[in-house]
Scaffold this motif. Sequence first.
Motif, PDB file in Angstrom:
ATOM      1  N   ASP A  75       0.866  -1.175   0.000  1.00  0.00           N
ATOM      2  CA  ASP A  75       0.000   0.000   0.000  1.00  0.00           C
ATOM      3  C   ASP A  75       0.917   1.243   0.000  1.00  0.00           C
ATOM      4  O   ASP A  75       2.111   1.130   0.283  1.00  0.00           O
ATOM      5  N   ASP A  98      -0.189   5.081   1.033  1.00  0.00           N
ATOM      6  CA  ASP A  98      -0.440   6.066   2.098  1.00  0.00           C
ATOM      7  C   ASP A  98      -0.503   5.399   3.474  1.00  0.00           C
ATOM      8  O   ASP A  98      -1.287   4.480   3.699  1.00  0.00           O
ATOM      9  N   GLY A  99       0.319   5.870   4.387  1.00  0.00           N
ATOM     10  CA  GLY A  99       0.345   5.306   5.730  1.00  0.00           C
ATOM     11  C   GLY A  99       1.221   4.065   5.816  1.00  0.00           C
ATOM     12  O   GLY A  99       1.427   3.525   6.896  1.00  0.00           O
ATOM     13  N   THR A 100       1.730   3.604   4.670  1.00  0.00           N
ATOM     14  CA  THR A 100       2.591   2.416   4.645  1.00  0.00           C
ATOM     15  C   THR A 100       3.996   2.800   4.165  1.00  0.00           C
ATOM     16  O   THR A 100       4.978   2.571   4.870  1.00  0.00           O
ATOM     17  N   ASP A 157      -1.980  -0.588   5.984  1.00  0.00           N
ATOM     18  CA  ASP A 157      -2.239   0.040   7.286  1.00  0.00           C
ATOM     19  C   ASP A 157      -3.695   0.363   7.575  1.00  0.00           C
ATOM     20  O   ASP A 157      -4.020   0.778   8.679  1.00  0.00           O
ATOM     21  N   ASP A 158      -4.579   0.237   6.599  1.00  0.00           N
ATOM     22  CA  ASP A 158      -5.910   0.840   6.791  1.00  0.00           C
ATOM     23  C   ASP A 158      -7.018  -0.180   6.534  1.00  0.00           C
ATOM     24  O   ASP A 158      -6.773  -1.302   6.108  1.00  0.00           O
ATOM     25  N   ASP A 166      -7.112  -2.358   3.560  1.00  0.00           N
ATOM     26  CA  ASP A 166      -6.051  -3.365   3.491  1.00  0.00           C
ATOM     27  C   ASP A 166      -6.457  -4.663   4.179  1.00  0.00           C
ATOM     28  O   ASP A 166      -5.789  -5.683   4.035  1.00  0.00           O
TER      29      ASP A 166
HETATM   30 MG   LIG Z   1      -2.873   3.118   3.529  1.00  0.00          MG
END
Ligand SMILES: [Mg+2]
Length: 264
Positions: free
Chosen positions: A20, A22-24, A203-204, A207
């Motif tokens: 992923d 964003d955030g990963t 992360d979300d 996922d």
């Molecule tokens: Mg993410």
Amino acid sequence: MPLLNIQTVLSQRPRGLVFDIDGTLSPIAPTPEEARLYPGVVTLLQQASERANVAIMTGRAIDDGARMVNVDGLTYIGNHGLEWSDGLPWLHPVHMVQEALAYVEPGKQLLDLAEDGLAGVPGIIVQRKSVGGSIHYRLAPDPEEARQRILSLLEEPARKVNMRLGEGKQVVEVKAPLAVNKGYALRQFVQRLGLHATIFAGDDRTDFDAVVEISRLRKDGIAALSIVVQHADTLPELLEHADIVVQGVEGMVDLLRQMVARHL
Ligand SMILES: [Mg+2]
């Protein structure tokens, strides 16, 4: 010991790594446009792609996600699995999942409605995709009120054209009602390349399907591991199902660096 597991998985051939964004691989930014990959990630992805099949799998539109990474030779999977390209999508053909084509037009109408109906609400960012799109409310002065306004504006019209509303971190997604998600896309990637091993990191909420698919792949005899990147607001069920939990994007990049140095 997580690293032993990673070592076992990455000793198989052919092997794949699916990330992923964003955030990963990139810290969450105030707006999607401001997000950048964590320093060093581009080089690590280039090195990894010389020795493994690397895919970037994002909820962003495929061009948008690929622009952030900008490494040719990776597989790019956009819009939660609806579109994919082997290589940068402006240099290689982009394939859309056939069943999604019927939802291009209804998605456009809902995004028009969102732009018109939410024009007066501060802090709303509307992002169009090939099918549907995302409405971000992270910057709204009262995010919960903004969320309610988005949902009450779109719920009925979405139902009428048989489209779905989904939710992520301070974002409402307008989606086609298809069983295509990151889990489905992950399995397609593994099957298409005949992978014997794969690692997924995310992360979300969106996922979660891929994290669950990793355990299904393992039951099917694929050496598969999931990594969940933990933030302050990570869903408990993601953490429960993760094989490995790392702390923040920094923790993810440290682990990727170890993978590239020791196991690829
Ligand atoms: Mg993410």
